[in-house]
Motif scaffolding. Structure first.
Motif, PDB file in Angstrom:
ATOM      1  N   GLY A  68      42.057  48.334  41.239  1.00 25.37           N
ATOM      2  CA  GLY A  68      41.119  46.265  41.962  1.00 25.37           C
ATOM      3  C   GLY A  68      43.250  46.009  40.768  1.00 25.37           C
ATOM      4  O   GLY A  68      43.605  46.551  39.756  1.00 25.37           O
ATOM      5  N   ARG A  69      42.804  44.318  40.827  1.00 27.86           N
ATOM      6  CA  ARG A  69      44.258  43.800  40.711  1.00 27.86           C
ATOM      7  C   ARG A  69      43.002  42.608  40.849  1.00 27.86           C
ATOM      8  O   ARG A  69      42.206  42.097  41.754  1.00 27.86           O
ATOM      9  CB  ARG A  69      45.387  43.910  41.475  1.00 27.86           C
ATOM     10  CG  ARG A  69      46.182  42.825  41.218  1.00 27.86           C
ATOM     11  CD  ARG A  69      47.913  43.590  41.268  1.00 27.86           C
ATOM     12  NE  ARG A  69      48.601  42.321  42.185  1.00 27.86           N
ATOM     13  CZ  ARG A  69      49.058  42.051  42.319  1.00 27.86           C
ATOM     14  NH1 ARG A  69      48.389  41.385  43.077  1.00 27.86           N
ATOM     15  NH2 ARG A  69      49.999  41.000  42.007  1.00 27.86           N
ATOM     16  N   VAL A  70      43.634  41.727  39.927  1.00 29.44           N
ATOM     17  CA  VAL A  70      43.308  40.163  39.620  1.00 29.44           C
ATOM     18  C   VAL A  70      44.620  38.965  39.555  1.00 29.44           C
ATOM     19  O   VAL A  70      45.254  39.993  38.524  1.00 29.44           O
ATOM     20  CB  VAL A  70      41.965  39.906  39.068  1.00 29.44           C
ATOM     21  CG1 VAL A  70      42.454  39.919  37.720  1.00 29.44           C
ATOM     22  CG2 VAL A  70      41.481  38.433  39.457  1.00 29.44           C
ATOM     23  N   VAL A  71      44.589  37.969  40.205  1.00 28.96           N
ATOM     24  CA  VAL A  71      45.865  37.211  39.543  1.00 28.96           C
ATOM     25  C   VAL A  71      44.959  35.617  39.043  1.00 28.96           C
ATOM     26  O   VAL A  71      44.453  34.746  39.539  1.00 28.96           O
ATOM     27  CB  VAL A  71      46.686  36.779  41.008  1.00 28.96           C
ATOM     28  CG1 VAL A  71      47.973  36.131  40.297  1.00 28.96           C
ATOM     29  CG2 VAL A  71      47.556  37.831  41.499  1.00 28.96           C
TER      30      VAL A  71
ATOM     31  N   LEU B 126      46.336  41.136  36.501  1.00 32.41           N
ATOM     32  CA  LEU B 126      45.800  42.290  36.052  1.00 32.41           C
ATOM     33  C   LEU B 126      45.364  43.017  36.431  1.00 32.41           C
ATOM     34  O   LEU B 126      44.420  43.316  37.361  1.00 32.41           O
ATOM     35  CB  LEU B 126      44.779  41.945  35.209  1.00 32.41           C
ATOM     36  CG  LEU B 126      44.824  40.664  34.169  1.00 32.41           C
ATOM     37  CD1 LEU B 126      45.527  39.163  34.569  1.00 32.41           C
ATOM     38  CD2 LEU B 126      43.526  40.927  32.597  1.00 32.41           C
ATOM     39  N   SER B 127      46.292  44.183  36.154  1.00 30.12           N
ATOM     40  CA  SER B 127      46.035  45.735  37.272  1.00 30.12           C
ATOM     41  C   SER B 127      45.111  46.548  36.733  1.00 30.12           C
ATOM     42  O   SER B 127      45.768  46.908  35.697  1.00 30.12           O
ATOM     43  CB  SER B 127      47.354  46.402  38.535  1.00 30.12           C
ATOM     44  OG  SER B 127      48.218  44.885  39.222  1.00 30.12           O
TER      45      SER B 127
ATOM     46  N   ASP C 277      35.046  45.053  38.677  1.00 33.87           N
ATOM     47  CA  ASP C 277      34.738  43.712  37.902  1.00 33.87           C
ATOM     48  C   ASP C 277      35.307  44.090  36.869  1.00 33.87           C
ATOM     49  O   ASP C 277      35.349  45.406  36.065  1.00 33.87           O
ATOM     50  CB  ASP C 277      33.611  43.081  37.569  1.00 33.87           C
ATOM     51  CG  ASP C 277      32.635  42.281  38.940  1.00 33.87           C
ATOM     52  OD1 ASP C 277      33.178  41.935  39.995  1.00 33.87           O
ATOM     53  OD2 ASP C 277      31.673  43.414  39.495  1.00 33.87           O
ATOM     54  N   ILE C 278      36.534  43.068  36.370  1.00 33.23           N
ATOM     55  CA  ILE C 278      37.049  43.196  35.164  1.00 33.23           C
ATOM     56  C   ILE C 278      37.035  42.072  34.124  1.00 33.23           C
ATOM     57  O   ILE C 278      36.668  40.586  34.827  1.00 33.23           O
ATOM     58  CB  ILE C 278      38.419  43.231  34.844  1.00 33.23           C
ATOM     59  CG1 ILE C 278      39.052  43.235  33.601  1.00 33.23           C
ATOM     60  CG2 ILE C 278      39.632  42.285  35.862  1.00 33.23           C
ATOM     61  CD1 ILE C 278      40.647  43.594  33.876  1.00 33.23           C
TER      62      ILE C 278
ATOM     63  N   ALA D  90      36.327  39.373  40.125  1.00 35.13           N
ATOM     64  CA  ALA D  90      36.848  40.419  41.278  1.00 35.13           C
ATOM     65  C   ALA D  90      37.990  41.293  41.100  1.00 35.13           C
ATOM     66  O   ALA D  90      38.868  40.790  41.560  1.00 35.13           O
ATOM     67  CB  ALA D  90      35.117  39.788  42.603  1.00 35.13           C
ATOM     68  N   LEU D  91      37.667  42.483  41.143  1.00 41.93           N
ATOM     69  CA  LEU D  91      38.544  42.759  41.647  1.00 41.93           C
ATOM     70  C   LEU D  91      38.836  43.412  42.992  1.00 41.93           C
ATOM     71  O   LEU D  91      37.986  43.506  43.674  1.00 41.93           O
ATOM     72  CB  LEU D  91      38.704  44.595  40.637  1.00 41.93           C
ATOM     73  CG  LEU D  91      39.071  44.631  39.588  1.00 41.93           C
ATOM     74  CD1 LEU D  91      38.597  45.642  38.733  1.00 41.93           C
ATOM     75  CD2 LEU D  91      40.190  43.681  38.458  1.00 41.93           C
ATOM     76  N   CYS D  92      40.156  43.367  43.646  1.00 38.69           N
ATOM     77  CA  CYS D  92      40.617  42.880  45.282  1.00 38.69           C
ATOM     78  C   CYS D  92      41.424  44.203  45.112  1.00 38.69           C
ATOM     79  O   CYS D  92      42.357  44.603  44.057  1.00 38.69           O
ATOM     80  CB  CYS D  92      41.075  42.057  45.682  1.00 38.69           C
ATOM     81  SG  CYS D  92      42.132  41.318  45.348  1.00 38.69           S
ATOM     82  N   HIS D  93      42.229  44.630  46.126  1.00 39.61           N
ATOM     83  CA  HIS D  93      42.545  45.984  46.481  1.00 39.61           C
ATOM     84  C   HIS D  93      43.342  45.672  47.210  1.00 39.61           C
ATOM     85  O   HIS D  93      44.317  46.462  47.420  1.00 39.61           O
ATOM     86  CB  HIS D  93      41.597  46.763  47.221  1.00 39.61           C
ATOM     87  CG  HIS D  93      42.370  49.127  46.841  1.00 39.61           C
ATOM     88  ND1 HIS D  93      43.416  49.281  47.489  1.00 39.61           N
ATOM     89  CD2 HIS D  93      41.348  49.883  45.769  1.00 39.61           C
ATOM     90  CE1 HIS D  93      43.452  50.635  47.176  1.00 39.61           C
ATOM     91  NE2 HIS D  93      41.902  50.705  45.758  1.00 39.61           N
ATOM     92  N   SER D  94      44.669  44.366  47.519  1.00 38.51           N
ATOM     93  CA  SER D  94      45.272  44.253  47.931  1.00 38.51           C
ATOM     94  C   SER D  94      46.019  44.578  47.333  1.00 38.51           C
ATOM     95  O   SER D  94      46.456  43.743  45.861  1.00 38.51           O
ATOM     96  CB  SER D  94      45.485  42.463  48.414  1.00 38.51           C
ATOM     97  OG  SER D  94      45.224  41.372  47.295  1.00 38.51           O
ATOM     98  N   THR D  95      48.376  44.538  47.376  1.00 35.74           N
ATOM     99  CA  THR D  95      48.963  45.048  46.912  1.00 35.74           C
ATOM    100  C   THR D  95      50.109  43.074  46.690  1.00 35.74           C
ATOM    101  O   THR D  95      49.941  42.804  47.352  1.00 35.74           O
ATOM    102  CB  THR D  95      49.573  46.133  47.335  1.00 35.74           C
ATOM    103  OG1 THR D  95      49.682  45.804  48.641  1.00 35.74           O
ATOM    104  CG2 THR D  95      48.715  47.167  46.762  1.00 35.74           C
TER     105      THR D  95
END
Length: 418
Positions: free
Chosen positions: A379-382, A364-365, A280-281, A413-418
């Motif tokens: 991980g990444r979140v938009v 945010l990556s 998480d971030i 929560a961070l996800c791993h999709s690009t």
């Protein structure tokens, strides 16, 4: 014959002593009479003084002097060199500057003891507000929903490589019960296995600790470290309940032996939810519609799944501004070494016009970098408007829009999709 000589000598000595005693007595009597005569000379001329030069209350006492041999009051006469000036009388009521003939008798009125005794006059006033110290409102101004506030100080000794932490006090704790017996655990992250602990203060919501703690840390690693304070309450069954925490990164502080920093921070509730699959971030968003400025504060991350846990691994966050899914600009934090729970507290600003807020978004990556190896995405979140996001990310964006110029903080929560 010798006895007669002794008697004659004794008589002579006695006569001399008697003569000396009479001389001293005569001198003292003369001195006393001279003082009385001088005092009479001082009082007598007052009777012939021009009444126009004396205050009216003193002129009244002059009339009494004619019928009595001596008066206890001593009049005050304005010296001739000061008669041409205007004076403000010191009174118990309002003080008025009067335009008058300096040789006229002043009007009678209420006078203070200073005026009647010494003829005191006001020459100016002091404004007390100019001499007040700035009021410390840190113990009085608490925002709504506040769960407590913690004060501490930090100092770093360069030669011995010691970080000195002083736990000062905590105020306005919000315990689950009426009584509270708090204590504090202090961590130096990323090391979460060892900590230092304060004494327990019994039955108080405002504990005063005044305790000192020492952490051994090299100057090279100091700016990579973060202080973490956990405030606990001990109940009657000896169970520990977490009341709040303070996270304080050291990288932005100028720590020297001559610079002891005293700091206060509001307690935050710990995120008790388990970390998501990829971590998480936490970050804050703010938009200033007047300046057209979008601000992002990257606070911290937790539960990151590092590909390789070693001191050489650096973890940083890349913040990218997008418009219509097209890349505009990016900024990134400093890389923190070897921790799955990095704390950043870094602020970035982007220029975004108000007309572009419906088509703009932020990505945010969280990235991991190894020396000489390819950077890995952890991980990444938009976050953005309805066009790009849903759920918590959309709620965060909309709350930022509805509260201009305020920082809105949330976990994602961070996800791993690009």
């Amino acid at each position: 014959m010798p006895e007669q000589a002794v008697a004659v000598a004794g008589g002579i000595i006695g006569g001399i002593l008697l003569f000396v005693l009479l001389g001293i007595t005569t001198y003292l009597l003369w001195k006393r009479i001279f003082r009385l005569f001088s005092y009479e000379k001082l009082i007598n001329p007052v009777k012939t003084t021009n009444a126009n030069a004396i205050f009216q209350d003193q002129a009244n006492s002059e009339t009494q002097l004619k019928s009595t041999s001596r008066s206890r009051s001593v009049p005050f006469i304005i010296p001739p060199t000061l008669r041409g000036r205007d004076w403000t009388h010191l009174t118990n009521e309002e003080q008025v500057q009067e335009d008058r003939d300096p040789y006229m008798t002043p009007q009678s009125g209420p006078r203070s003891s200073f005026h009647s005794l010494a003829g005191a006059y006001v020459v100016g006033t002091i404004n007390p507000d100019l001499y007040k110290f700035p009021e410390d409102k840190s113990e009085t101004d608490f925002p709504d929903g506040n769960i407590g506030r913690l004060w501490f100080s930090i100092e770093y000794e360069q030669e011995s490589e010691r970080l000195l932490v002083s736990l000062i006090k905590v105020r306005k704790l919000q315990p689950p019960a009426d009584s509270c017996s708090p204590f504090v655990k202090i961590y130096l992250l990323p090391d979460e296995r060892s900590y230092l602990q304060s004494k327990t203060k019994r039955k108080t919501l405002n504990p005063q600790f005044d305790e000192n703690f020492v952490f051994q840390v090299s100057s090279k690693m100091l700016l990579q470290r973060t202080l973490k304070f956990l405030v606990y309450h001990v109940d009657k069954q000896k169970k520990h309940h977490l009341l709040g925490q303070v996270i304080f990164p050291l990288k932005n502080e100028a720590l020297t032996e001559d610079n002891k920093l005293v700091i206060w921070r509001d307690l935050e509730k710990e995120n008790l939810e388990p970390p998501s699959e990829h971590g998480d971030i936490q970050f804050s968003l703010s938009y200033n519609d007047y300046l057209g400025r979008l601000t992002v504060v990257v606070l911290r991350a937790r539960g990151l799944k590092l590909q390789e846990e070693s001191p050489a691994v650096g973890v940083y966050v890349k913040v990218s501004l997008m418009n219509h899914n097209k890349f505009i600009k990016s900024k990134k934090t400093a890389a923190l070494l070897g921790t799955p729970n990095p704390v950043y507290n870094e602020t970035f600003s982007f220029k975004v016009d108000q007309t572009e807020m419906d088509t703009a978004s932020l990505s945010l990556s969280v990235l991991q970098s190894n020396k000489g190896e390819k950077t890995l995405l952890l991980g990444r979140v938009v976050v953005g408007p309805f066009m790009y996001t849903r759920g918590k990310e959309l709620e965060h964006w909309n709350e930022m829009i509805s509260k201009p110029k305020e920082l809105v903080k949330r976990w994602h929560a961070l996800c791993h999709s690009t």
